[in-house]
Design a protein around this motif. Structure first.
Motif, PDB file in Angstrom:
ATOM      1  N   PRO A  65       0.726  -1.127  -0.054  1.00 23.19           N
ATOM      2  CA  PRO A  65       0.161   0.014   0.010  1.00 23.19           C
ATOM      3  C   PRO A  65       0.844   1.259   0.102  1.00 23.19           C
ATOM      4  N   GLU A  71      -4.257   0.742   2.151  1.00 24.09           N
ATOM      5  CA  GLU A  71      -4.065  -0.086   3.153  1.00 24.09           C
ATOM      6  C   GLU A  71      -5.005  -0.597   3.791  1.00 24.09           C
ATOM      7  N   VAL A  72      -6.249   0.149   3.676  1.00 25.97           N
ATOM      8  CA  VAL A  72      -7.493  -0.652   4.063  1.00 25.97           C
ATOM      9  C   VAL A  72      -7.884  -1.930   3.213  1.00 25.97           C
ATOM     10  N   ARG A  75      -5.125  -4.552   4.330  1.00 30.33           N
ATOM     11  CA  ARG A  75      -5.326  -5.023   5.628  1.00 30.33           C
ATOM     12  C   ARG A  75      -6.791  -5.996   5.846  1.00 30.33           C
TER      13      ARG A  75
END
Ligand SMILES: Nc1nc2c(ncn2[C@@H]2O[C@H](COP(=O)(O)OP(=O)(O)OP(=O)(O)O)[C@@H](O)[C@H]2O)c(=O)[nH]1
Ligand SMILES: [Mg+2]
Lengths: 695, 51
Positions: A65, A71-72, A75
C-alpha cells in the motif's frame, strides 16, 4: 456458523462499488474517478440459502500500500485469509488488473474474476475471451457490465467453482530462498521483498520473522530483487493477456476520450471551458430554481395562515407558526437549489470531468506545495466536507493529507448554499445583468465559491510553508475515460442526498427550531407587558393598537433568553455590520450552517404582525436597525456572506477530522483559524467598504 | 419559574422539552449528516509513521 465472506478487490475505478451495489441492492457512492471508496463497507445477502457477507474495498494497484485507502484493502485481505476474493478487472485496462491478481493470488486463496466494463471494451474493439482467460487461470472468469444486476448475479453462481489461480510466476532466486528460509509461500516472500521499500508497517503486514529477513537484505540486493519480482509479474500478466486476446492487438485507444481531452485538457481552452461550465452552473443555480422557491415560499406562507385561522390565539399556535413552520419551512425552501447542486456535482463526477479539473489545476497546486490529487477531495467538498475529509485518504504523503484536510472545509459545501442564496436575494436582487447573460446574483454567488476556493488554496499554501513543511511527491492519477452518466444513476444519487437534507430538516432543524422559538419567547418580560398594557388604556384606533402590539412584540423578543444572548454579543459583531438578531442566527449556525436560515425565519417572523405572511426575504429587506437605517445593505450583506464563506460551522466536519487524525489538536486548530479568518475578513470588508463610501 | 397559563402553553412546553432532549441525545453521540463511524479504520499516522 458465521457467514462466508466475499471480498471485492480491484484497481481503483474498476467498478467494484457498482458491482457491490448491484449485488447487494446498496447505494454506496460510485463515481468516475479513482479513489471514491476509501473505507470498507459490507452488506449481507443470501446466496443459495446461505448467508454471504459482501465486502467492498478501496481500489488498489498492488498489495504494497502507498496510501491509507490502499492500506484498508490490504489489511482486509490479510485479516481474512479464508475469504473468497472476487478480483474485479477493468476489461479496458486488463494488464493493471491482472498485475494485482498476481499479487492477490496465494496458496489457499479462492478466487473468481469479473471482467467489468465489458460494454465499453466492446465499443472500443477490445476483444478478450473470458473463457480463454478462465482456462489459463483455472478459475471462473466472467465478462459483465457491472451496472447490470442480472449479469452481476451470475458472478455469485461462479462462486461454487472458485479455486486457487494457477500462475506461471518466475520469481528470482532470492525470493525462493527467502520463502524457504522463512517457511512461507513464494508469493508471501515476494510481497516481503516489495514491501521492504515501505518498512513502516511491514512487521504488522508480514509477521516478524519474514519482515526481519527482508529488511536484513543489502540495499542493492533488495533493489535487484524488487525489479525481478516486478518483471516476473509483468511477464506473467502479459502472458495471461495474450492468452486471452486471440487476435493480434490493434489500436484500441479510446478515440472519443482522446478527442474530448484535446479540448478540455488544453492549457488555455481547458480553463476557459471550465470557467464557462461554472458560470452556467451558477446561473442555473441562482435563476433556475427561483420559480420552485417561490412556489414553496407560497406554500409555507399558506400553511402559516391556515394554522392561524384554524387555531385560536395561543402559545401553542405561535409555536407551530413562528417556530416549526418558520424554522423548517424556510430551510425546505432551498431544496430545489440543493437538488440542482447535487445533480450538477453528480454529473461532473460521473462523466469523468472532475478528474480533468484536478489535472488542469495541478500546476497551480504545485505552486502551493500540494499535489493536484489534493484537489479532488477539495472539489468533492462542494457537496459536503465530511466525505471529502475521508477522501483525503487517497493522498500518500501524511503532511499533504493533513494540509488538504485542514484547508478543504473552506470550500463552499452545500449547506452554505441556502445562506448565500437568501442573503444574495435580499441585497443583490434587481441589479442589472452582467455581460447581458449572468444575473448579478449568479455573479455574486460564483464569486463566493471562487473566494472559498482561493481561501482553501491560500490556507493550504500558508500551512505548507509554516507548520507543515515538506516535499511534495509528484502527482500521478489515472484519467478515467469519459462516460455518459445514466439519468437513473444521477437521479438516484441526487435523491439520496436530498432525502438526507430533508431528514435533517425534519429532525435536527425541527428540534432546533422548537427550542429556539422557546428561547425567543421566554422568559416573558413582565415589565414590558405591563408597560404596553398601560399604553393601550383608552386607545381605540385599530392602527394605533397595532403599532403598540408591534412594539410589544419587539420588546419581548429583545428581552427573551436568545435576545439577551444576541444583545450580549452585539458589540462583537456590530463592527461587521450585523445586529443582535443576526447574532442569534450566527450562534445557532455553529451547530450547522443552514440553521441560520431557520433562525432568521423565527427571529424576523416573530417580530411580525400575525396577519401578514411575508416571505423571509421580504422581512429581511425591510428590517431596520435601532437607529432606523436599513439592516441588510449590499455592504452588510457582503460582510455576512464572507463570514459564512470562511467560518467553520459544522460539528460533523470537526468530528470527521478528529476521527481521521486521532486527536483533538487538529480539529481545534481548524476551528480556530477558520473562525478568526471569517471574523477578520468580514470586519475588513465592512469597515474598509464603509470608509470607501459603499453602503 | 411561573406555571403555564393555559393547557396550550403546557403542551408547548412539553414539545419544547422533547425537542431539547432529542437534541442533547443527538449531539452527544454526534451522528449528523453522513454517518461518522466512531471507530477509526485507518489512523492517520499508521502508514507514514516515521520510525
Ligand atoms: N460502462 C460501464 N461503466 C461502468 C461499469 N462498471 C462501473 N462503471 C462506471 O465506472 C465508474 C467507476 O465505478 P465504481 O464502482 O465507483 O468503481 P470502484 O472500483 O468502486 O472505484 P474506487 O472506489 O475508486 O476504487 C462509475 O462511473 C460507474 O458508473 C461497467 O461495467 N460498464
Ligand atoms: Mg468504490
Amino acid at each position: 456458523m458465521s457467514a462466508s465472506k466475499l471480498l471485492l478487490v480491484g484497481n481503483p475505478n474498476s467498478g467494484k462499488t457498482t458491482l457491490f451495489n448491484a449485488l447487494a441492492g446498496m447505494r454506496a457512492r460510485t463515481g468516475n474517478y479513482p479513489g471514491i471508496t476509501v473505507e470498507k463497507r459490507s452488506a449481507s445477502l443470501e446466496h443459495q440459502g446461505k448467508a454471504l457477507e459482501l465486502i467492498d474495498l478501496p481500489g488498489t494497484y498492488s498489495l504494497t500500500p502507498n496510501s491509507p485507502d490502499e492500506e484498508v484493502a490490504e489489511r482486509e485481505l490479510r485479516n481474512c485469509p479464508e475469504a473468497n476474493v472476487l478480483v474485479v478487472v477493468d476489461a479496458t485496462a486488463i494488464s493493471r488488473g491482472l498485475y494485482l491478481l498476481t499479487d492477490v493470488a496465494r496458496p489457499g486463496r479462492k478466487i473468481t474474476v469479473a471482467l467489468t466494463m465489458a460494454d465499453e471494451a466492446k465499443r472500443r474493439g477490445i476483444e478478450i475471451s473470458a473463457q480463454a482467460l478462465s482456462e489459463t487461470l483455472n478459475v471462473p472468469v466472467r465478462a459483465v457490465d457491472a451496472r447490470d444486476r442480472e449479469a452481476a448475479r451470475a458472478l455469485l453462481r461462479d462462486l461454487e467453482n472458485a479455486a486457487e489461480v494457477t500462475l506461471d510466476l518466475d520469481y528470482p532466486g532470492l525470493v525462493t530462498k527467502l520463502a524457504r528460509d522463512a517457511d512461507v509461500p513464494e508469493s508471501e516472500a515476494a510481497r516481503a521483498v516489495m514491501g521492504a521499500a515501505h518498512p513502516e508497517s511491514i512487521e504488522e503486514r508480514l509477521g516478524d520473522s519474514l519482515a526481519k529477513r527482508a529488511l536484513a537484505l543489502a540495499p542493492e540486493e533488495l533493489a535487484a530483487a524488487q525489479e525481478a519480482v516486478a518483471c516476473a509479474r509483468y511477464a506473467c500478466t502479459e502472458a495471461l493477456k495474450s492468452a486471452a486476446t486471440s487476435a493480434p492487438p490493434k489500436a484500441t485507444n479510446d478515440t472519443r476520450t482522446e478527442a474530448i481531452d484535446r479540448v478540455l485538457l488544453h492549457p488555455i481552452l481547458g480553463l476557459l471551458v471550465f470557467a464557462l461550465v461554472m458560470g452556467l452552473l451558477f446561473e442555473g443555480l441562482f435563476s433556475g430554481a427561483d420559480p420552485f422557491i417561490e412556489l414553496i415560499e407560497g406554500a409555507v406562507g399558506s400553511a402559516q395562515s391556515l394554522v392561524r385561522t384554524m387555531m385560536g390565539e395561543s402559545v401553542l399556535r405561535d409555536l407551530i407558526t413562528d417556530g416549526v413552520i418558520a424554522g423548517v419551512g424556510n430551510v425546505v425552501v432551498f431544496v430545489p437549489q440543493i437538488a440542482m447542486l447535487f445533480l450538477a456535482i453528480a454529473f461532473l463526477e460521473d462523466s469523468g470531468y472532475l478528474a480533468r479539473v484536478a489535472f488542469l489545476i495541478d500546476r497551480v497546486m504545485r505552486g502551493i506545495g500540494l499535489q493536484g490529487g489534493a484537489f479532488v477531495p477539495m472539489l468533492s467538498g462542494f457537496a459536503c466536507a465530511v466525505p471529502a475529509v475521508m477522501g483525503t485518504r487517497t493522498i500518500a504523503s501524511e503532511k499533504d493529507r493533513l494540509v488538504t484536510m485542514l484547508a478543504l472545509p473552506l470550500t463552499s459545501c452545500s449547506a452554505r448554499l441556502p445562506v448565500y442564496v437568501l442573503i444574495i436575494a435580499v441585497v443583490f436582487a434587481g441589479e442589472s445583468r452582467v455581460l447581458g447573460i449572468f444575473s448579478m446574483g449568479a455573479v455574486v454567488l460564483f464569486s463566493m465559491y471562487m473566494l472559498s476556493v482561493l481561501g482553501a488554496l491560500g490556507a493550504a499554501a500558508i500551512m505548507r510553508r509554516t507548520i507543515l513543511k515538506g516535499p511534495t511527491p509528484p502527482f500521478v492519477m489515472e484519467l478515467p475515460p469519459y462516460r455518459m452518466p445514466t439519468l437513473g444513476a444521477l437521479l438516484r444519487i441526487t435523491w439520496s442526498k436530498v432525502k438526507g437534507f430533508l431528514i435533517d430538516a425534519g429532525s435536527v432543524i425541527l428540534a432546533l427550531s422548537i427550542v429556539l422559538w422557546a428561547l425567543l419567547t421566554y422568559p416573558v418580560h413582565e415589565e414590558s407587558v405591563a408597560h404596553y398594557a398601560a399604553q393601550r388604556e383608552g386607545v381605540t384606533d385599530a392602527a394605533e393598537l397595532e403599532a403598540i402590539d408591534q412594539a410589544q412584540r419587539a420588546a419581548l423578543l429583545e428581552h427573551s433568553a436568545a435576545g439577551s444572548l444576541g444583545k450580549a454579543i452585539e458589540p462583537i459583531i456590530e463592527p461587521l455590520g450585523m445586529d443582535w438578531r443576526i447574532g442569534v442566527g450566527i450562534v445557532g449556525s455553529f451547530a450547522a450552517r443552514e440553521v441560520l436560515v431557520s433562525t432568521l425565519g423565527i427571529v424576523f417572523g416573530s417580530g411580525e404582525a400575525d396577519e401578514e405572511s411575508e416571505s423571509l426575504r421580504e422581512q429581511l429587506s425591510s428590517a431596520t436597525r435601532a437607529d432606523g437605517s436599513q439592516l441588510m445593505t449590499p455592504l452588510s450583506g457582503l460582510a455576512l456572506l464572507i463570514f459564512f464563506v470562511f467560518a467553520c460551522q459544522c460539528m460533523s466536519t470537526l468530528a470527521a477530522v478528529k476521527r481521521e487524525t486521532q486527536s483533538w489538536k487538529w480539529p481545534l486548530f481548524m476551528f480556530g483559524y477558520m473562525t478568526v479568518l471569517a471574523y477578520v475578513s468580514a470586519l475588513l470588508v465592512y469597515q474598509v467598504g464603509g470608509m470607501m463610501g459603499f453602503t | 419559574m411561573r406555571m403555564p397559563s393555559s393547557a396550550g402553553e403546557a403542551i408547548a412546553w412539553v414539545i419544547v422539552a422533547l425537542a431539547a432532549i432529542y437534541l442533547v441525545t443527538r449531539f452527544t453521540g454526534i451522528r449528523w449528516r453522513p454517518k461518522v463511524l466512531q471507530k477509526p479504520d485507518v489512523p492517520l499516522s499508521n502508514l507514514t509513521k516515521k520510525r
